[in-house]
Design an enzyme around this catalytic site. Sequence first.
Site, mmCIF file in Angstrom:
data_model
loop_
_atom_site.group_PDB
_atom_site.id
_atom_site.type_symbol
_atom_site.label_atom_id
_atom_site.label_comp_id
_atom_site.label_asym_id
_atom_site.label_seq_id
_atom_site.Cartn_x
_atom_site.Cartn_y
_atom_site.Cartn_z
ATOM 1 N N ASN A 12 79.503 -31.340 75.018
ATOM 2 C CA ASN A 12 78.593 -31.190 76.159
ATOM 3 C C ASN A 12 77.386 -30.395 75.671
ATOM 4 O OD1 ASN A 12 77.301 -30.531 78.521
ATOM 5 N ND2 ASN A 12 78.939 -29.233 79.337
ATOM 6 N N LYS A 14 74.665 -29.786 77.109
ATOM 7 C CA LYS A 14 73.960 -29.063 78.183
ATOM 8 C C LYS A 14 72.454 -29.307 78.060
ATOM 9 C CE LYS A 14 77.855 -25.957 78.460
ATOM 10 N NZ LYS A 14 78.405 -24.643 78.710
ATOM 11 N N HIS A 98 80.943 -29.805 86.486
ATOM 12 C CA HIS A 98 80.983 -28.693 85.526
ATOM 13 C C HIS A 98 80.769 -27.379 86.278
ATOM 14 C CE1 HIS A 98 79.824 -25.992 82.297
ATOM 15 N NE2 HIS A 98 80.508 -26.794 81.507
ATOM 16 N N GLU A 100 78.989 -24.933 85.718
ATOM 17 C CA GLU A 100 77.578 -24.530 85.866
ATOM 18 C C GLU A 100 76.945 -25.253 87.049
ATOM 19 O OE1 GLU A 100 76.547 -25.313 81.792
ATOM 20 O OE2 GLU A 100 77.738 -23.573 81.206
ATOM 21 N N GLU A 170 88.486 -25.874 82.450
ATOM 22 C CA GLU A 170 87.584 -24.925 81.801
ATOM 23 C C GLU A 170 87.574 -23.614 82.582
ATOM 24 O OE1 GLU A 170 84.430 -26.997 79.312
ATOM 25 O OE2 GLU A 170 83.719 -27.156 81.353
ATOM 26 N N GLY A 176 81.273 -20.150 77.044
ATOM 27 C CA GLY A 176 80.131 -19.511 76.397
ATOM 28 C C GLY A 176 80.300 -18.020 76.181
ATOM 29 N N SER A 216 84.775 -22.015 74.867
ATOM 30 C CA SER A 216 84.754 -21.384 73.544
ATOM 31 C C SER A 216 85.712 -22.033 72.549
ATOM 32 C CB SER A 216 85.007 -19.880 73.658
ATOM 33 O OG SER A 216 83.996 -19.275 74.460
HETATM 34 P P1 PGA Z 1 81.455 -23.491 75.466
HETATM 35 O O1 PGA Z 1 81.186 -24.429 76.750
HETATM 36 O O2 PGA Z 1 82.239 -24.337 74.483
HETATM 37 O O3 PGA Z 1 80.108 -23.121 74.970
HETATM 38 O O4 PGA Z 1 82.260 -22.328 75.935
HETATM 39 C C1 PGA Z 1 82.160 -25.315 77.225
HETATM 40 C C2 PGA Z 1 81.632 -26.083 78.403
HETATM 41 O O5 PGA Z 1 80.912 -25.496 79.221
HETATM 42 O O6 PGA Z 1 81.918 -27.290 78.551
#
Ligand code: PGA
Length: 254
Positions: A12, A14, A98, A100, A170, A176, A216
């Site tokens: 992803n 983003k 997601h 976010e 997640e 992140g 992560s």
């Molecule tokens: P990350 O993000 O691997 O940077 O923690 C995962 C995601 O948001 O899909």
Amino acid sequence: MNKERKLIIAGNWKMNKTVAEALDLVRSLKLELANVKEVDMVVCPPFTALEAVSKAILDSSLRLGAQNMSEQNFGAFTGEIAAGMLKEFSVRYVILGHSERRQYQKESNELISKKGLAAHGASLKPIICVGETLAEREGGQTEKVLESQVRGSLAGFSKEQMAETVVAYEPVWAIGTGKTATTAQAQETHAFIRGQLVKMFDETVARKVRIQYGGSVKPSNARELMSQPDVDGALVGGASLEARSFSDIIKNSI
Ligand code: PGA
């Protein structure tokens, strides 16, 4: 690794990568991953790079995903993108709900299920994201939150549609942040989600659904996470932005 379901590992990206940067990345990924057959591999660039990436991966086993779409098929919805428009670029998967988007765009479970149904209507496979916040986990609310996200975001899916859906667990506190759920936490939570799918659909459907872990994921923790029986892949953010780390995650998971 001997798995009941074929692993699916998706990057992803983003809101990262211009077209030129996206092409650089997929060209390197194609070289690094040329011989990988054991894992379904998906890249999810921003909308603006879909066309270029779509052409660049034609002769590879990488598949294309989008990061969002509208629940509507067409019409006066300024700034939105419909499933049929994604299909023009051979998009196969679409990330929906997601955390976010749940947080910044206030997407609800109800909206996410409508988007999921619209995706299935266009033969796109949704990757439906669920996950609890740190406060919810610490408050002992994880199962309650996940139950309502799973039930709400997958509401109205037929058994056939569910079998073609990917779920991404997640934990919001792991995205992140460099913090990863322990393998035991991941396995326990994935098994809980699969149990919800048994209740909503049936055992056969639940056994077919691939549940990705996200938050992560890196080359150093991928193998242990993927070795868990109910962890069927990964949704990778930060570490999918570089060819070496994304391909090492995939290679270490085989
Ligand atoms: P990350 O993000 O691997 O940077 O923690 C995962 C995601 O948001 O899909």
